[in-house]
Design an enzyme around this catalytic site. Sequence first.
Site, PDB file in Angstrom:
ATOM      1  N   THR A  16      -0.351  -5.028   5.817  1.00 56.73           N
ATOM      2  CA  THR A  16      -1.367  -5.501   4.873  1.00 56.73           C
ATOM      3  C   THR A  16      -1.600  -6.995   5.078  1.00 56.73           C
ATOM      4  OG1 THR A  16      -0.728  -3.811   3.282  1.00 56.73           O
ATOM      5  CG2 THR A  16      -1.965  -5.687   2.439  1.00 56.73           C
ATOM      6  N   ASP A  58      10.127  -8.447   2.544  1.00 58.07           N
ATOM      7  CA  ASP A  58       9.926  -7.505   3.645  1.00 58.07           C
ATOM      8  C   ASP A  58       9.709  -8.198   4.983  1.00 58.07           C
ATOM      9  OD1 ASP A  58       7.379  -8.409   2.971  1.00 58.07           O
ATOM     10  OD2 ASP A  58       6.604  -6.432   2.444  1.00 58.07           O
ATOM     11  N   THR A  59       9.085  -9.362   4.969  1.00 60.09           N
ATOM     12  CA  THR A  59       8.892 -10.082   6.227  1.00 60.09           C
ATOM     13  C   THR A  59      10.208 -10.626   6.756  1.00 60.09           C
ATOM     14  OG1 THR A  59       6.683 -10.726   5.488  1.00 60.09           O
ATOM     15  CG2 THR A  59       7.561 -11.875   7.402  1.00 60.09           C
ATOM     16  N   GLN A  89      -7.952  -1.994   5.390  1.00 61.40           N
ATOM     17  CA  GLN A  89      -7.575  -1.015   4.366  1.00 61.40           C
ATOM     18  C   GLN A  89      -8.677  -0.854   3.326  1.00 61.40           C
ATOM     19  OE1 GLN A  89      -3.874  -2.651   3.002  1.00 61.40           O
ATOM     20  NE2 GLN A  89      -2.746  -2.043   4.831  1.00 61.40           N
ATOM     21  N   GLY A 131       6.543 -10.337  -1.438  1.00 60.74           N
ATOM     22  CA  GLY A 131       7.023 -11.522  -2.145  1.00 60.74           C
ATOM     23  C   GLY A 131       6.193 -11.893  -3.356  1.00 60.74           C
ATOM     24  N   GLY A 135       3.901  -1.755  10.814  1.00 64.67           N
ATOM     25  CA  GLY A 135       2.943  -0.668  10.974  1.00 64.67           C
ATOM     26  C   GLY A 135       1.731  -1.027  11.793  1.00 64.67           C
ATOM     27  N   ARG A 193       8.608   3.647   1.087  1.00 67.31           N
ATOM     28  CA  ARG A 193       9.339   4.704   1.760  1.00 67.31           C
ATOM     29  C   ARG A 193      10.827   4.559   1.486  1.00 67.31           C
ATOM     30  NH1 ARG A 193       7.333   0.808   4.099  1.00 67.31           N
ATOM     31  NH2 ARG A 193       5.342   1.816   4.039  1.00 67.31           N
ATOM     32  N   SER A 212       0.801  -1.227   0.000  1.00 69.57           N
ATOM     33  CA  SER A 212       0.000   0.000   0.000  1.00 69.57           C
ATOM     34  C   SER A 212       0.830   1.271   0.000  1.00 69.57           C
ATOM     35  CB  SER A 212      -0.951   0.015   1.210  1.00 69.57           C
ATOM     36  OG  SER A 212      -0.233  -0.061   2.424  1.00 69.57           O
ATOM     37  N   ASN A 248       0.732 -17.347   6.888  1.00 69.96           N
ATOM     38  CA  ASN A 248       0.168 -16.094   6.382  1.00 69.96           C
ATOM     39  C   ASN A 248      -1.259 -15.903   6.882  1.00 69.96           C
ATOM     40  OD1 ASN A 248       2.505 -15.959   4.702  1.00 69.96           O
ATOM     41  ND2 ASN A 248       1.323 -14.806   3.202  1.00 69.96           N
TER      42      ASN A 248
END
EC number: 2.7.1.5
Length: 489
Positions: A259, A237-238, A304, A83, A402, A17, A14, A296
């Site tokens: 997310t 990212d995980t 969202q 991913g 987040g 940065r 989403s 997951n």
Amino acid sequence: MTFRNCVAVDLGASSGRVMLARYERECRSLTLREIHRFNNGLHSQNGYVTWDVDSLESAIRLGLNKVCEEGIRIDSIGIDTWGVDFVLLDQQGQRVGLPVAYRDSRTHGLMALAQKQLGKSDIYQRSGIQFLPFNTLYQLRALTEQQPELIPHIAHALLMPDYFSYRLTGKMNWEYTNATTTQLVNINSDDWDETLLAWSGANKAWFGRPTHPGNVIGHWICPQGNEIPVVAVASHDTASAVIASPLNGSRAAYLSSGTWSLMGFESQTPFTNDTALAANITNEGGAEGRYRVLKNIMGLWLLQRVLQERQINDLPALIAATQALPACRFIINPNDDRFINPDEMCSEIQAVCRETAQPIPESDAELGRCIFDSLALLYADVLHELAQLRGEDFSQLHIVGGGCQNTLLNQLCADACGIRVIAGPVEASTLGNIGIQLMALDELNNVDDFRQVVSTTANLTTFTPNPDSEIAHYVAQIHSTRQTKELCA
């Protein structure tokens, strides 16, 4: 005083940065500063759900240029993303086809087909990866079946973080932690599995051998002409978020909350037995040869979508209104495939409640309550599954990312799971990205060394379980009902 300046590019589903980290060697302190934040999201293009990779690349370059314009010497750069998704390139490095997003419906029915033709257990023994309908294994099969005209033009397939690193450096790399999310990497060899690749229809020549985090991919030449190394961080990212989770001891679990919610524990060995397969547990690659044994969970994607559909801009006000409502009146399974990308999330949630003879959440706060309670209950179920899998209960849960800013959900999670929750750091993926860069620069020894830095510099908040809360009583009632059914069976 010796400083290192590292830049982390952290792309989520989403938003994205560009963050500048300043590390002081003598006092082992780490500070983050946001340089540039930008939106990301799904687009519709030629009948597919896609990513706007050109816009993302422009935003990345803008952020990097901003750092250089400040006269800051950048020691290294690292990129992490979500991913499974990939970009196809021809021999000249030009894109082939569209960068299709994992929420596109093109893979419908292909996971079941793979299980029928290859055998579910065989796929799992080869990859150790959970079955999700959008895994790269099924995306590639969809591509080769539905768009065969593209195949003669394809020379390379790069996963998202590797693609953006390529755009900065001109060098190709296939980073291991993200590669494992594809369900195409053999868990024993750490290389692409030829049987799974053959079923997907992809050519093995499209891929290079996966490399573990820490190598320098190439260099980005900044506007001032300096060559800055781009490091292959733990680019899923995980994987980066787990590196920055201040796990303390073997009884600590983690929940990377965004997310997606990804709940699991670290292990030196994978879990691929029948119990793990039945629970759809995944064994994704981590740094230093560790496995991220996790599951997951659909996560805050549901929220969202509700915020978007209801045009809600004040999330704290929604959470406050939600907190005032009684718990556990509306319960759904957030992991139901019908929530992957429905036309209208609010209507889908209401339909499930209607079909299961529950009250219908109508107001914004009721929809929020439904999502938060349902997530907390699912967290408790998954944590129980993970504890059974490894044969030992957990004593604490670290929520990072987040989503850990949602204090209501943190407390609900502590109450439902019945264990202490430690929330933070918020920018976990960014920090883990930076951690690998600092190791590549020989500033830190290993992941455990980096976690000590995180523990002393990050803002962490503890949530103690309340056994008298509504959701705790609801969980106890469920457990009692289950035990009764088991005794009567």
